[in-house]
Motif scaffolding. Sequence first.
Motif, PDB file in Angstrom:
ATOM      1  N   ILE A   1      -3.820  -5.078   5.993  1.00 37.55           N
ATOM      2  CA  ILE A   1      -3.283  -4.568   6.985  1.00 37.55           C
ATOM      3  C   ILE A   1      -4.161  -4.428   8.203  1.00 37.55           C
ATOM      4  O   ILE A   1      -4.036  -4.686   9.359  1.00 37.55           O
TER       5      ILE A   1
ATOM      6  N   LEU B   1      -1.506   8.577   6.358  1.00 41.11           N
ATOM      7  CA  LEU B   1      -0.057   8.416   5.977  1.00 41.11           C
ATOM      8  C   LEU B   1      -0.291   8.552   4.627  1.00 41.11           C
ATOM      9  O   LEU B   1       0.712   8.891   3.874  1.00 41.11           O
ATOM     10  N   VAL B   2      -1.006   7.632   3.854  1.00 42.18           N
ATOM     11  CA  VAL B   2      -1.192   7.817   2.077  1.00 42.18           C
ATOM     12  C   VAL B   2      -1.648   9.071   1.727  1.00 42.18           C
ATOM     13  O   VAL B   2      -2.051   9.155   0.519  1.00 42.18           O
TER      14      VAL B   2
ATOM     15  N   MET C   1       0.793  -1.298  -0.039  1.00 40.55           N
ATOM     16  CA  MET C   1      -0.020  -0.100   0.083  1.00 40.55           C
ATOM     17  C   MET C   1       0.772   1.207  -0.096  1.00 40.55           C
ATOM     18  O   MET C   1       0.597   2.045  -0.777  1.00 40.55           O
TER      19      MET C   1
ATOM     20  N   ALA D   1       1.217   4.003  -2.864  1.00 40.82           N
ATOM     21  CA  ALA D   1       0.844   5.418  -2.578  1.00 40.82           C
ATOM     22  C   ALA D   1       2.101   6.352  -2.743  1.00 40.82           C
ATOM     23  O   ALA D   1       1.994   7.359  -3.367  1.00 40.82           O
TER      24      ALA D   1
ATOM     25  N   VAL E   1      -2.959   4.851   9.004  1.00 40.02           N
ATOM     26  CA  VAL E   1      -2.277   4.378   7.875  1.00 40.02           C
ATOM     27  C   VAL E   1      -2.889   5.101   6.737  1.00 40.02           C
ATOM     28  O   VAL E   1      -2.240   5.422   5.727  1.00 40.02           O
ATOM     29  N   VAL E   2      -4.268   5.109   6.797  1.00 40.23           N
ATOM     30  CA  VAL E   2      -4.658   5.839   5.589  1.00 40.23           C
ATOM     31  C   VAL E   2      -4.344   7.279   5.498  1.00 40.23           C
ATOM     32  O   VAL E   2      -4.291   8.020   4.649  1.00 40.23           O
TER      33      VAL E   2
ATOM     34  N   MET F   1      -5.011  -2.702   1.908  1.00 38.94           N
ATOM     35  CA  MET F   1      -5.574  -2.109   2.989  1.00 38.94           C
ATOM     36  C   MET F   1      -6.166  -3.249   4.090  1.00 38.94           C
ATOM     37  O   MET F   1      -5.950  -2.973   5.088  1.00 38.94           O
TER      38      MET F   1
ATOM     39  N   ILE G   1      -5.387   4.033  -1.992  1.00 39.02           N
ATOM     40  CA  ILE G   1      -5.670   3.193  -1.152  1.00 39.02           C
ATOM     41  C   ILE G   1      -5.918   1.814  -1.942  1.00 39.02           C
ATOM     42  O   ILE G   1      -6.981   1.505  -2.792  1.00 39.02           O
TER      43      ILE G   1
END
Lengths: 323, 379
Positions: B337, B35-36, A108, A112, B32-33, B334, B330
Amino acid sequence: MDLFNAIVQVLDSTIRLSVPLLLACLAGLYSERAGIFDIGLEGKMLVGAFAGAAAASVFHSAYLGLGMAILISVAFAMIHGFASITHRGNQIVSGVAINFIAAGSTIMLGQAWFQQGGRTPALAPGERFGAIIWPGADALRGVPILGPIYSELISGHSVLVYIAFLAVPFTWWVLFRTRFGLRMRAVGENPAAVDTAGISVAWLRYRALICTGVLTGIAGAYLSMVQNGGFVKDMTAGKGYIALAALIFAKWKPVNAMFACLLFGFLDALSIRLQGTPLPVIGKVPVQLMQALPYILTVILLAGFIGKAIPPRAGGVPYVKER
Amino acid sequence: MSTPYAKLPAWADYGLIPVINLAVAFVVAGFVVLLVGENPFRAAAVLVEGAFGRGQGIAFTLFYATTFIFSGLSVAVAAHCGLFNIGGEGQGYIAGLGIGIVCLAFDSVLPWWLTFPLAIIAAAAMGALWALIPAYLQAKRGSHIVITTIMFNFIAASVMVYALVGFLKPANSMAPQTRTFLDGAQLPKLNWVIELFGAKIRSAPFNISFLLALAMAFLVWVLIWRTKLGYEMRTYGHSPKAARYAGISETRIIIVAMMISGALAGMMALNPTMGDQHNVALEFVSGAGFVGIAVALMGRLHPVGIVLAAILFGMLYQGGAELAFEMPAISRDMIVIIQGLVILFAGALEHMFRPYVQALFASFSPRSVGMEAIKGKGA
């Protein structure tokens, strides 16, 4: 001469294929000797591979990549420690969790940050670890027998390969000739005794896990920065589990670990080499059988048919201080 | 040795703590979301909308959940006996061999309602057989079941490649998969049940094996809490020493528990093969066996909990697919994770918040956590 050259080539790829196994196997040795089961080797290698390749391509430095690989891998080892030492959680469950988090987050974040379908950008020569040519390797290449052995097998590997093989005597020395090693082995066999001697069980185990993280980080960096010119998703492809198998095969001893990893690497190299070619006595061996052989051998060993593999006694049991 | 943790009321033990653990896992996933570079709240909204917003989504959610119920039950049965069966992936994969042979042999002559039971038997038998060897080695030779089952996952993968390339695929085809099953080996869809509630479904693979999964959940409950065998298994799981003292055969209980666990893992192969793809292909299990670990841990090894956790993971899989479509940053990984975080917080770190919850309870009512005596002394 053709046969000889073929043998040298197979042995050369044996070395290349067994290096990540060896590093991961020694990594597992530290943690299991300290009484922490670690099936998260696979995941730690994977994050190491990703962090190494990502940092190397961003900072244009192989050594910064290696440093980052070790750093992130140690961080994951610390998560394992936090769950299984501090909170006395199930060590296997924690290892499984780490493998999942590693598998998911590398793809991921890779997607990204680099937008190449989970890969990192291909590394330029300066961002990878190049081969080290030993003095006189080219000059001696023409010498029969010894020439190819020196120039192909011994010379011409990257620095990480030599680190991996030097880690074997080093680990032996740490384990059997230092105070830390003695205590680490003790904490894997009988943590209560170590505690009684006034030594912190938790801190010892954390230190063992730091060693594990460093080694899996190097193993990951080898995969993405030497064997391959960048990170590819799921590039560890079960190597962490083979390393675990090798560790059992080696009965938790460093020198044995090297031979076990060389054996598994050899089987791998042979199966690539022999793909589809019939063997003299047995006939055509299915590739799948060769690929499954390390696992089958481990099961047979575990069953106690080739000597008995006795794990460290306190392995997998969280230590609860007597109150 | 003193037990590190005191007792909590049942509802807190089985309700509150899992919910806290789950919530923490999702908060970390939210980071984490972030972070991207996406908004975690919007991501959560897309995920839930994708899973339950339309009939189509619900059908897919339940389709994924079906497989996870089987694999979760498989992990749970072994866990009640104190065994960690991490080999569900391999047991499910190898069951595809049994299903493939049965379906290829009978799909042209028998109707589905005769092929299905045969395939169930074949799948369960293959899964049980694949669990039998590690179980025997654990019981008789003391080899660690976790390591042997991991090894058997890899061996299963090699066997399946060999079988698919060697004899299961049609001779004139290059792709390593069986031919498409005929009507006699295609499971009827259950989409009409959802359509009864007024939702529209174009096509979704939600099929009758969902009912089999629910039936198995009930049977596992009966087995674990209402039979002598289940009692023996739980006894052995709590204390092998006590079980030995009570005259329970160690060998028998390990082998039986692992074979039941393997059979359940084997049945998980029915849903993707006969229910959806109508063939047996490479890697068709695709990690569902490992999801079972997360599902079983989250469901606290109880069939009801497992069904709920399986639906949650089904939701993550379906919603995750929609999410990957809506937010390109995403990817579907995901879910992997989140799965890992759930295993970490609901499994390995399950006791992390317990002391705080205990302290909280103690400050309200000491009696509920059994601290009466201590308080009494102080007063």
